[in-house]
Scaffold this motif. Structure first.
Motif, PDB file in Angstrom:
ATOM      1  N   VAL A 137       0.838  -1.198   0.000  1.00 18.78           N
ATOM      2  CA  VAL A 137       0.000   0.000   0.000  1.00 18.78           C
ATOM      3  C   VAL A 137       0.876   1.252   0.000  1.00 18.78           C
ATOM      4  CG1 VAL A 137      -1.695   1.336   1.303  1.00 18.78           C
ATOM      5  CG2 VAL A 137      -1.951  -1.141   1.119  1.00 18.78           C
ATOM      6  N   CYS A 138       1.866   1.276   0.893  1.00 20.17           N
ATOM      7  CA  CYS A 138       2.763   2.438   0.973  1.00 20.17           C
ATOM      8  C   CYS A 138       3.539   2.623  -0.317  1.00 20.17           C
ATOM      9  CB  CYS A 138       3.735   2.268   2.144  1.00 20.17           C
ATOM     10  SG  CYS A 138       2.984   2.376   3.776  1.00 20.17           S
ATOM     11  N   ALA A 139       4.071   1.539  -0.851  1.00 18.12           N
ATOM     12  CA  ALA A 139       4.857   1.630  -2.089  1.00 18.12           C
ATOM     13  C   ALA A 139       3.995   2.125  -3.248  1.00 18.12           C
ATOM     14  CB  ALA A 139       5.469   0.274  -2.426  1.00 18.12           C
ATOM     15  N   ALA A 140       2.760   1.631  -3.344  1.00 24.58           N
ATOM     16  CA  ALA A 140       1.879   2.051  -4.427  1.00 24.58           C
ATOM     17  C   ALA A 140       1.616   3.552  -4.361  1.00 24.58           C
ATOM     18  CB  ALA A 140       0.563   1.284  -4.356  1.00 24.58           C
ATOM     19  N   VAL A 141       1.344   4.066  -3.158  1.00 27.08           N
ATOM     20  CA  VAL A 141       1.071   5.498  -3.005  1.00 27.08           C
ATOM     21  C   VAL A 141       2.317   6.327  -3.327  1.00 27.08           C
ATOM     22  CG1 VAL A 141       0.527   7.308  -1.329  1.00 27.08           C
ATOM     23  CG2 VAL A 141      -0.796   5.192  -1.354  1.00 27.08           C
ATOM     24  N   VAL A 142       3.479   5.892  -2.817  1.00 29.29           N
ATOM     25  CA  VAL A 142       4.720   6.624  -3.071  1.00 29.29           C
ATOM     26  C   VAL A 142       5.036   6.663  -4.557  1.00 29.29           C
ATOM     27  CG1 VAL A 142       7.229   6.533  -2.812  1.00 29.29           C
ATOM     28  CG2 VAL A 142       5.764   6.284  -0.804  1.00 29.29           C
ATOM     29  N   TYR A 143       4.935   5.528  -5.227  1.00 32.68           N
ATOM     30  CA  TYR A 143       5.309   5.485  -6.641  1.00 32.68           C
ATOM     31  C   TYR A 143       4.263   6.117  -7.545  1.00 32.68           C
ATOM     32  CZ  TYR A 143       9.558   2.923  -5.732  1.00 32.68           C
ATOM     33  OH  TYR A 143      10.812   2.586  -5.307  1.00 32.68           O
ATOM     34  N   MET A 144       3.005   6.073  -7.137  1.00 28.74           N
ATOM     35  CA  MET A 144       2.010   6.825  -7.891  1.00 28.74           C
ATOM     36  C   MET A 144       2.265   8.331  -7.757  1.00 28.74           C
ATOM     37  SD  MET A 144      -0.004   4.886  -9.610  1.00 28.74           S
ATOM     38  CE  MET A 144       1.544   4.048  -9.960  1.00 28.74           C
ATOM     39  N   GLY A 145       2.750   8.714  -6.567  1.00 31.28           N
ATOM     40  CA  GLY A 145       3.140  10.113  -6.378  1.00 31.28           C
ATOM     41  C   GLY A 145       4.313  10.494  -7.261  1.00 31.28           C
ATOM     42  N   VAL A 146       5.265   9.569  -7.428  1.00 25.90           N
ATOM     43  CA  VAL A 146       6.401   9.815  -8.310  1.00 25.90           C
ATOM     44  C   VAL A 146       5.922  10.056  -9.737  1.00 25.90           C
ATOM     45  CG1 VAL A 146       8.425   8.746  -9.386  1.00 25.90           C
ATOM     46  CG2 VAL A 146       8.084   8.547  -6.914  1.00 25.90           C
ATOM     47  N   VAL A 147       5.009   9.204 -10.193  1.00 22.68           N
ATOM     48  CA  VAL A 147       4.481   9.363 -11.564  1.00 22.68           C
ATOM     49  C   VAL A 147       3.691  10.658 -11.695  1.00 22.68           C
ATOM     50  CG1 VAL A 147       2.883   8.378 -13.256  1.00 22.68           C
ATOM     51  CG2 VAL A 147       4.465   6.889 -12.025  1.00 22.68           C
ATOM     52  N   TRP A 148       2.977  11.015 -10.641  1.00 22.32           N
ATOM     53  CA  TRP A 148       2.203  12.263 -10.657  1.00 22.32           C
ATOM     54  C   TRP A 148       3.126  13.467 -10.834  1.00 22.32           C
ATOM     55  CZ3 TRP A 148      -3.080  12.400 -10.642  1.00 22.32           C
ATOM     56  CH2 TRP A 148      -3.695  13.639 -10.454  1.00 22.32           C
ATOM     57  N   LEU A 149       4.283  13.410 -10.144  1.00 28.47           N
ATOM     58  CA  LEU A 149       5.233  14.520 -10.194  1.00 28.47           C
ATOM     59  C   LEU A 149       6.192  14.413 -11.380  1.00 28.47           C
ATOM     60  CD1 LEU A 149       6.122  14.674  -6.397  1.00 28.47           C
ATOM     61  CD2 LEU A 149       4.693  16.287  -7.639  1.00 28.47           C
ATOM     62  N   LEU A 150       6.522  13.174 -11.769  1.00 33.00           N
ATOM     63  CA  LEU A 150       7.465  12.934 -12.869  1.00 33.00           C
ATOM     64  C   LEU A 150       6.828  11.974 -13.869  1.00 33.00           C
ATOM     65  CD1 LEU A 150      10.627  12.298 -10.630  1.00 33.00           C
ATOM     66  CD2 LEU A 150      10.005  14.460 -11.744  1.00 33.00           C
ATOM     67  N   PRO A 151       5.905  12.459 -14.684  1.00 33.09           N
ATOM     68  CA  PRO A 151       5.146  11.574 -15.583  1.00 33.09           C
ATOM     69  C   PRO A 151       6.011  10.751 -16.528  1.00 33.09           C
ATOM     70  CG  PRO A 151       4.192  13.778 -15.509  1.00 33.09           C
ATOM     71  CD  PRO A 151       5.498  13.862 -14.797  1.00 33.09           C
ATOM     72  N   HIS A 152       7.181  11.263 -16.892  1.00 30.18           N
ATOM     73  CA  HIS A 152       8.033  10.535 -17.830  1.00 30.18           C
ATOM     74  C   HIS A 152       8.648   9.278 -17.213  1.00 30.18           C
ATOM     75  CE1 HIS A 152      10.765  13.120 -15.561  1.00 30.18           C
ATOM     76  NE2 HIS A 152      11.767  12.352 -15.933  1.00 30.18           N
ATOM     77  N   MET A 153       8.500   9.101 -15.884  1.00 26.42           N
ATOM     78  CA  MET A 153       9.055   7.923 -15.220  1.00 26.42           C
ATOM     79  C   MET A 153       8.027   6.802 -15.077  1.00 26.42           C
ATOM     80  SD  MET A 153      12.089   8.961 -14.874  1.00 26.42           S
ATOM     81  CE  MET A 153      12.768   7.577 -13.976  1.00 26.42           C
ATOM     82  N   VAL A 154       6.954   6.855 -15.829  1.00 23.67           N
ATOM     83  CA  VAL A 154       5.873   5.889 -15.683  1.00 23.67           C
ATOM     84  C   VAL A 154       6.318   4.465 -16.024  1.00 23.67           C
ATOM     85  CG1 VAL A 154       4.961   6.287 -18.009  1.00 23.67           C
ATOM     86  CG2 VAL A 154       3.451   5.393 -16.214  1.00 23.67           C
ATOM     87  N   LEU A 155       7.189   4.297 -17.019  1.00 25.40           N
ATOM     88  CA  LEU A 155       7.592   2.937 -17.415  1.00 25.40           C
ATOM     89  C   LEU A 155       8.382   2.224 -16.319  1.00 25.40           C
ATOM     90  CD1 LEU A 155       7.751   0.656 -19.440  1.00 25.40           C
ATOM     91  CD2 LEU A 155       9.732   1.797 -20.497  1.00 25.40           C
ATOM     92  N   PRO A 156       9.464   2.811 -15.792  1.00 26.18           N
ATOM     93  CA  PRO A 156      10.180   2.096 -14.722  1.00 26.18           C
ATOM     94  C   PRO A 156       9.322   1.876 -13.480  1.00 26.18           C
ATOM     95  CG  PRO A 156      11.033   4.327 -14.974  1.00 26.18           C
ATOM     96  CD  PRO A 156      10.163   4.051 -16.157  1.00 26.18           C
ATOM     97  N   VAL A 157       8.459   2.830 -13.171  1.00 26.87           N
ATOM     98  CA  VAL A 157       7.574   2.656 -12.016  1.00 26.87           C
ATOM     99  C   VAL A 157       6.610   1.496 -12.247  1.00 26.87           C
ATOM    100  CG1 VAL A 157       5.662   3.705 -10.743  1.00 26.87           C
ATOM    101  CG2 VAL A 157       7.756   5.006 -11.151  1.00 26.87           C
TER     102      VAL A 157
END
Length: 220
Positions: free
Chosen positions: A91-111
């Motif tokens: 749950v924590c990882a999903a929220v953190v990494y979704m936040g990463v994609v929200w802030l850095l959309p170009h990182m969607v593939l590695p996430v």
């Protein structure tokens, strides 16, 4: 699935039926760090604030270390707590990494590759300890040493969490971080393949007897 009983020798690595309860201090820490980390992660997405996302990550990692340390210190390690911790980690990882994609959309593939590895394949691996008289995946070396080394040893844990996220945020390199996530996914799939080939666990209440059984880790 092995039915929780109690190790006759009192080993901490083994399951103890009398300890299987929800109302423990370690579980309270797990719940608290999850609520705080998720709240900070959601706030980070709404406010577009990387600092809040880093705070969410810090709470997640520190809390994840604290709940296990307190469980060992108090002698309260149990399978309920281990499963609760495993689920809350995702749950924590999903929220953190979704936040990463929200802030850095170009990182969607590695996430996406990382979350596939961690939230699906690693989840199946992490729950495999339930088939053995173990109190948590941290002692899976008693069932199979290679799978433990690839997934729950200190270097494996660091590679599976901290190293990936730190490099992702520092480099913002899609190629590099996708490659790292891909390597992690392959390692998890190989672990899952090895797990599927392990013989059934012997009927014992002591996990230390697993390594001494004919199908123990030394002979595989």
């Amino acid at each position: 699935m092995w039915t929780p009983r109690s190790c006759p020798h009192g080993h901490r690595e083994c399951s103890h039926g009398e300890l299987e309860q929800w109302s423990t201090v370690p579980n309270a820490i797990t719940a608290l760090r999850t609520v705080v980390a998720v709240g900070l992660g959601l706030a980070a997405a709404v406010d577009q604030d990387l600092t809040l996302l880093l705070w969410a990550t810090g709470v997640y990692w520190v809390g994840d270390t604290a709940d296990g340390a307190v469980a060992r210190l108090l002698g309260r390690e149990n399978r309920i707590g281990a499963v609760f911790d495993i689920v809350c980690d995702r749950v924590c990882a999903a929220v953190v990494y979704m936040g990463v994609v929200w802030l850095l959309p170009h990182m969607v593939l590695p996430v996406a590759v990382y979350l596939l590895s961690f939230s699906v394949v690693d989840l199946m691996l992490s729950l495999a300890f339930l088939a053995y008289p173990l109190s948590s995946p941290n002692y899976f070396y008693l069932a199979d040493a290679p799978i433990y080394r690839w997934n729950w040893s200190k270097p494996a844990k660091a590679a599976n969490s901290a190293i990936f996220l730190v490099l992702l945020l520092l480099t913002e390199s899609v190629v590099l971080t996708t490659a790292i996530a891909g390597v992690l996914l392959v390692a998890k799939l190989l672990s899952l393949r090895r797990l599927s080939r392990l013989p059934p666990a012997p009927d014992t209440d002591c996990a230390h007897e697993l390594s001494r059984s004919p199908a123990g880790p030394e002979t595989r």
